[in-house]
Design a protein around this motif. Structure first.
Motif, PDB file in Angstrom:
ATOM      1  N   VAL A  79     -63.437 -43.770  -7.744  1.00  0.00           N
ATOM      2  CA  VAL A  79     -64.728 -43.148  -7.419  1.00  0.00           C
ATOM      3  C   VAL A  79     -64.714 -41.671  -7.787  1.00  0.00           C
ATOM      4  N   LYS A  80     -63.607 -41.006  -7.541  1.00  0.00           N
ATOM      5  CA  LYS A  80     -63.491 -39.584  -7.860  1.00  0.00           C
ATOM      6  C   LYS A  80     -63.669 -39.331  -9.353  1.00  0.00           C
ATOM      7  N   ASN A  81     -63.017 -40.138 -10.185  1.00  0.00           N
ATOM      8  CA  ASN A  81     -63.138 -39.964 -11.631  1.00  0.00           C
ATOM      9  C   ASN A  81     -64.495 -40.434 -12.139  1.00  0.00           C
ATOM     10  N   VAL A 275     -49.777 -44.595  -6.235  1.00  0.00           N
ATOM     11  CA  VAL A 275     -51.028 -44.155  -6.866  1.00  0.00           C
ATOM     12  C   VAL A 275     -50.741 -43.162  -7.988  1.00  0.00           C
ATOM     13  N   THR A 276     -49.777 -42.275  -7.780  1.00  0.00           N
ATOM     14  CA  THR A 276     -49.424 -41.298  -8.819  1.00  0.00           C
ATOM     15  C   THR A 276     -48.870 -41.991 -10.052  1.00  0.00           C
ATOM     16  N   LEU A 277     -47.984 -42.956  -9.859  1.00  0.00           N
ATOM     17  CA  LEU A 277     -47.426 -43.680 -10.999  1.00  0.00           C
ATOM     18  C   LEU A 277     -48.503 -44.480 -11.727  1.00  0.00           C
ATOM     19  N   LEU A 278     -49.427 -45.066 -10.970  1.00  0.00           N
ATOM     20  CA  LEU A 278     -50.511 -45.817 -11.604  1.00  0.00           C
ATOM     21  C   LEU A 278     -51.412 -44.896 -12.416  1.00  0.00           C
ATOM     22  N   ALA A 279     -51.703 -43.708 -11.888  1.00  0.00           N
ATOM     23  CA  ALA A 279     -52.533 -42.752 -12.624  1.00  0.00           C
ATOM     24  C   ALA A 279     -51.839 -42.297 -13.905  1.00  0.00           C
ATOM     25  N   GLN A 280     -50.526 -42.072 -13.835  1.00  0.00           N
ATOM     26  CA  GLN A 280     -49.781 -41.690 -15.028  1.00  0.00           C
ATOM     27  C   GLN A 280     -49.770 -42.817 -16.059  1.00  0.00           C
ATOM     28  N   ALA A 303     -55.081 -34.925  -5.609  1.00  0.00           N
ATOM     29  CA  ALA A 303     -54.736 -33.536  -5.379  1.00  0.00           C
ATOM     30  C   ALA A 303     -53.747 -33.435  -4.219  1.00  0.00           C
ATOM     31  N   PHE A 304     -53.143 -32.248  -4.094  1.00  0.00           N
ATOM     32  CA  PHE A 304     -52.148 -32.057  -3.026  1.00  0.00           C
ATOM     33  C   PHE A 304     -52.781 -32.252  -1.649  1.00  0.00           C
ATOM     34  N   LEU A 310     -53.733 -38.496   2.891  1.00  0.00           N
ATOM     35  CA  LEU A 310     -53.279 -39.882   2.847  1.00  0.00           C
ATOM     36  C   LEU A 310     -52.091 -40.092   3.770  1.00  0.00           C
ATOM     37  N   ILE A 311     -51.127 -39.186   3.734  1.00  0.00           N
ATOM     38  CA  ILE A 311     -49.950 -39.304   4.604  1.00  0.00           C
ATOM     39  C   ILE A 311     -50.351 -39.132   6.063  1.00  0.00           C
ATOM     40  N   ALA A 312     -51.250 -38.175   6.330  1.00  0.00           N
ATOM     41  CA  ALA A 312     -51.707 -37.974   7.714  1.00  0.00           C
ATOM     42  C   ALA A 312     -52.436 -39.215   8.231  1.00  0.00           C
ATOM     43  N   LEU A 313     -53.244 -39.845   7.383  1.00  0.00           N
ATOM     44  CA  LEU A 313     -53.931 -41.074   7.780  1.00  0.00           C
ATOM     45  C   LEU A 313     -52.928 -42.183   8.074  1.00  0.00           C
TER      46      LEU A 313
END
Length: 338
Positions: A79-81, A275-280, A303-304, A310-313
């Motif tokens: 959605v962001k992209n 998610v980071t690996l999938l985006a890469q 983003a950071f 995400l971690i807090a959730l």
């Protein structure tokens, strides 16, 4: 032997708590305030050790949590992209104003200056009648035939680009009505159907993402709750002995609550990594596609601040799941006087 180790572990923590409590009663308020975080830290580290002693169960639970949270995070990334791409389509919401044939260039340019002062207008482009006829000759292929026209049948045109806020369907329609009231304007055009469809598709995608995210968050709570329930049942006798020697429910619950927090921390880190690996992985394929369309679009990852959220959730969901489980099952355990 394992049973005795569990009893010693929890009763030892309780005895340490009791001793610290007696000292704090004789000590100052400052000592009491310092003892409480140290006690929580000891129980947090102890709960991490419990997860380490059951590696298979802990790893499986963390993977399930990470994958469950990675799916809504990936949809959020989509959605962001997609919003980034839609921002490049602002020209699709531009308003075309056709001026009256009697309007000369001077009056048209004065109108352009007035329109630029509108708070809903981002930019204004003026196309004179001569320029419009010239472009029409090139695009239509009837260049020589149009030379025989006595007068220019095309009016001057003004392209009005609304601001981002005014690009919404309702706001753009209101702006169109406002612009058509200008005396130099003969007709105004806005493709509201395209804007309405675009907004409906974006809203549908957002609702789907929110619905899937809600379902997966509930599943994370249930997974953590069931894992903590099994841990409580496996330590049933140790908890009963702790209650027999006077330990409170809140003191017994703390290690299990910290276990839920640790599950959330590791699950959130795993989902962020996935998610980071999938985006890469998708960056290369999307780059090849955008090159074919001569676009400079680049896939944006989390983003950071989004990774921290995400971690807090994940930590919050782990804490909620463990809290629900311990409040129900630890109260049901009572020591047997026999």
């Amino acid at each position: 032997m394992a049973y005795l180790l569990q009893v010693n572990q929890y009763t030892g923590i309780w005895v340490s708590k009791l001793h610290s409590s007696q000292l704090s009663q004789r000590g100052s308020l400052l000592r009491r305030l310092l003892t409480l975080p140290i006690r929580h830290l000891q129980q947090a580290i102890g709960s991490l050790g419990d997860l380490w002693r059951t590696p298979f169960t802990s790893v499986m639970t963390v993977f399930v949590l990470g994958i469950s949270l990675a799916l809504p995070a990936t949809l959020h990334l989509f959605v962001k992209n997609a919003q980034q791409v839609s921002e490049q389509w602002d020209s699709a919401s531009q308003i075309t104003l056709f001026l009256k044939l009697s309007v000369n260039d001077k009056s048209a340019k004065n109108l352009v200056k007035r329109l630029k002062l509108f708070p809903e207008v981002s930019d204004v482009h003026y196309i004179s009648a001569k320029q419009a006829l010239k472009e029409f000759k090139i695009l239509s292929g009837f260049g020589q035939s149009l030379e025989y026209l006595a007068n220019n049948p095309l009016p001057a045109t003004i392209l009005v680009i609304p601001t981002k806020r005014a690009s919404q369907a309702d706001a753009a329609n209101e702006l169109l009505v406002k612009l058509k009231q200008e005396r130099e304007v003969e007709q105004g055009n806005l493709d509201l159907e395209w804007l309405t469809r675009l907004e409906a598709m974006a809203q549908l995608i957002t609702d789907i993402v929110n619905g899937v995210a809600l379902l997966l968050c509930v599943s994370v709570i249930l997974i953590v709750g069931n894992t903590i329930r099994l841990a409580i049942l496996s330590q049933h006798d140790a908890i009963a002995i702790m209650k027999l020697v006077g330990a409170t429910d809140s003191f017994i619950q703390r290690p299990f609550l910290y276990s839920g927090v640790w599950y959330g921390v590791f699950g959130g880190l795993l989902s962020w990594l996935a998610v980071t690996l999938l985006a890469q992985y998708l960056t290369g394929a999307i780059g090849k596609l955008t090159d074919l369309y001569q676009s400079d679009f680049q896939l944006q990852g989390l983003a950071f601040s989004e990774a921290l959220m995400l971690i807090a959730l994940a930590v919050l969901l782990g804490l909620v799941g463990s809290y629900i489980s311990v409040r129900k099952h630890i109260r049901e355990i009572e020591p047997n006087a026999d």
